[in-house]
Design a protein around this motif. Sequence first.
Motif, PDB file in Angstrom:
ATOM      1  N   GLY A   1       0.802  -1.231   0.000  1.00  0.00           N
ATOM      2  CA  GLY A   1       0.000   0.000   0.000  1.00  0.00           C
ATOM      3  C   GLY A   1       0.830   1.274   0.000  1.00  0.00           C
ATOM      4  O   GLY A   1       0.594   2.159   0.827  1.00  0.00           O
TER       5      GLY A   1
ATOM      6  N   PRO B   1       4.909   8.504  -0.529  1.00  0.00           N
ATOM      7  CA  PRO B   1       5.530   9.431   0.425  1.00  0.00           C
ATOM      8  C   PRO B   1       6.755   8.856   1.130  1.00  0.00           C
ATOM      9  O   PRO B   1       7.546   9.611   1.683  1.00  0.00           O
ATOM     10  CB  PRO B   1       4.407   9.707   1.444  1.00  0.00           C
TER      11      PRO B   1
ATOM     12  N   GLU C   1       0.213  -2.057  -4.698  1.00  0.00           N
ATOM     13  CA  GLU C   1      -0.783  -1.027  -4.398  1.00  0.00           C
ATOM     14  C   GLU C   1      -2.039  -1.268  -5.243  1.00  0.00           C
ATOM     15  O   GLU C   1      -1.974  -1.263  -6.470  1.00  0.00           O
ATOM     16  CB  GLU C   1      -0.165   0.354  -4.711  1.00  0.00           C
ATOM     17  N   PRO C   2      -3.203  -1.472  -4.566  1.00  0.00           N
ATOM     18  CA  PRO C   2      -4.417  -1.772  -5.341  1.00  0.00           C
ATOM     19  C   PRO C   2      -5.041  -0.566  -6.050  1.00  0.00           C
ATOM     20  O   PRO C   2      -5.768  -0.757  -7.028  1.00  0.00           O
ATOM     21  CB  PRO C   2      -5.387  -2.320  -4.287  1.00  0.00           C
TER      22      PRO C   2
ATOM     23  N   ALA D   1      -2.403  -6.772  -0.325  1.00  0.00           N
ATOM     24  CA  ALA D   1      -1.457  -7.304   0.657  1.00  0.00           C
ATOM     25  C   ALA D   1      -1.867  -8.696   1.135  1.00  0.00           C
ATOM     26  O   ALA D   1      -1.036  -9.446   1.635  1.00  0.00           O
ATOM     27  CB  ALA D   1      -1.364  -6.344   1.840  1.00  0.00           C
ATOM     28  N   GLU D   2      -3.146  -9.027   0.987  1.00  0.00           N
ATOM     29  CA  GLU D   2      -3.603 -10.342   1.456  1.00  0.00           C
ATOM     30  C   GLU D   2      -3.064 -11.473   0.580  1.00  0.00           C
ATOM     31  O   GLU D   2      -2.982 -12.605   1.015  1.00  0.00           O
ATOM     32  CB  GLU D   2      -5.141 -10.408   1.468  1.00  0.00           C
TER      33      GLU D   2
ATOM     34  N   THR E   1       3.211   1.582   6.033  1.00  0.00           N
ATOM     35  CA  THR E   1       2.883   2.794   6.806  1.00  0.00           C
ATOM     36  C   THR E   1       1.430   3.150   6.518  1.00  0.00           C
ATOM     37  O   THR E   1       1.044   3.338   5.369  1.00  0.00           O
ATOM     38  CB  THR E   1       3.811   3.994   6.470  1.00  0.00           C
TER      39      THR E   1
HETATM   40  C1  SAM Z   1      -3.871   5.726   4.175  1.00  0.00           C
HETATM   41  S1  SAM Z   1      -3.179   5.155   2.699  1.00  0.00           S
HETATM   42  C2  SAM Z   1      -1.439   5.110   3.129  1.00  0.00           C
HETATM   43  C3  SAM Z   1      -0.555   5.262   1.926  1.00  0.00           C
HETATM   44  C4  SAM Z   1       0.952   5.281   2.247  1.00  0.00           C
HETATM   45  N1  SAM Z   1       1.398   3.977   2.722  1.00  0.00           N
HETATM   46  C5  SAM Z   1       1.266   6.358   3.256  1.00  0.00           C
HETATM   47  O1  SAM Z   1       1.973   6.091   4.237  1.00  0.00           O
HETATM   48  O2  SAM Z   1       0.847   7.492   3.036  1.00  0.00           O
HETATM   49  C6  SAM Z   1      -3.616   3.434   2.677  1.00  0.00           C
HETATM   50  C7  SAM Z   1      -3.077   2.730   1.437  1.00  0.00           C
HETATM   51  O3  SAM Z   1      -3.347   1.332   1.555  1.00  0.00           O
HETATM   52  C8  SAM Z   1      -3.802   0.874   0.292  1.00  0.00           C
HETATM   53  N2  SAM Z   1      -4.568  -0.366   0.518  1.00  0.00           N
HETATM   54  C9  SAM Z   1      -5.867  -0.503   0.873  1.00  0.00           C
HETATM   55  N3  SAM Z   1      -6.202  -1.797   0.934  1.00  0.00           N
HETATM   56  C10 SAM Z   1      -5.085  -2.503   0.621  1.00  0.00           C
HETATM   57  C11 SAM Z   1      -4.809  -3.898   0.491  1.00  0.00           C
HETATM   58  N4  SAM Z   1      -5.725  -4.814   0.720  1.00  0.00           N
HETATM   59  N5  SAM Z   1      -3.559  -4.243   0.129  1.00  0.00           N
HETATM   60  C12 SAM Z   1      -2.588  -3.310  -0.102  1.00  0.00           C
HETATM   61  N6  SAM Z   1      -2.811  -1.989   0.005  1.00  0.00           N
HETATM   62  C13 SAM Z   1      -4.041  -1.595   0.360  1.00  0.00           C
HETATM   63  C14 SAM Z   1      -4.645   2.027  -0.219  1.00  0.00           C
HETATM   64  O4  SAM Z   1      -4.900   1.949  -1.596  1.00  0.00           O
HETATM   65  C15 SAM Z   1      -3.756   3.201   0.158  1.00  0.00           C
HETATM   66  O5  SAM Z   1      -2.790   3.464  -0.807  1.00  0.00           O
END
Ligand code: SAM
Length: 219
Positions: free
Chosen positions: A58, A63, A78-79, A105-106, A121
């Motif tokens: 994700g 950032p 990243e989805p 991520a699953e 993060t």
């Molecule tokens: C709050 S954002 C955080 C983004 C970045 N990691 C940061 O620190 O700013 C949450 C991120 O998790 C991703 N996300 C949501 N579900 C996910 C999944 N099942 N597997 C991987 N990433 C996922 C979202 O698309 C998004 O980019």
Amino acid sequence: MMTVNQIMGDSPNQIYGNFGKRFFAWMMAKSSGTYDKIAGERKRSLFANLQGKVLEIGPGTGPNLPYYPKDIHWIGIEPNLHTHSYLKKQAEKLNLNIDLRIGNAEWLDAEDNSIDTVVSTLVLCSVPNINYTLQAIIRVLKPGGRFLFLEHVAAPQGSLLRQLQNRISPIWKVIGDGCHPDRETWIALENAGFSSINYERFDAKLPIVSPHIIGIATK
Ligand SMILES: C[S@@+](CC[C@H](N)C(=O)[O-])C[C@H]1O[C@@H](n2cnc3c(N)ncnc32)[C@H](O)[C@@H]1O
């Protein structure tokens, strides 16, 4: 055997559709500077000694990229496809080689025992299934590999903030792209089967999602 829907729950894609995903990508790109003022120093020391194959789950709009050593082999899963163009621009600016993949991520698209470090993060709050995610992370890490995490978490049981987090959670999930403000992420981490975990709590002084944990779990 569980179905995809049982594991993932409602996909935020189903809830928001394309426009929502595009909007969240734009919001992430706009707000990352503000969050880094709070957590930047902590990220700098967490990521300082990264080497080899690093898989970030994700990564959003990227950032974390400025904090990484230049010589790592970075893979991002990243989805939200709409974040990819922001992340690629950021990588170009920093002259970083990246391998960005669409996925969840699953079901990490990586071989067993192949990754030196997994990074997350602000993602464990959003994944539909945290236990599957942690098992996937353990699967792909090399023996002795490390999982670095920086996450907002639930406030202590019984606190005023926790009551607020519990109440606001159903709306927060909708406006926050699947984010759970009251997730007891540290419990899932402690029960996942890592050989050791070290983390500390800190207060990010943000509305609703102030309580944070930062740490390292070793396979
Ligand atoms: C709050 S954002 C955080 C983004 C970045 N990691 C940061 O620190 O700013 C949450 C991120 O998790 C991703 N996300 C949501 N579900 C996910 C999944 N099942 N597997 C991987 N990433 C996922 C979202 O698309 C998004 O980019």
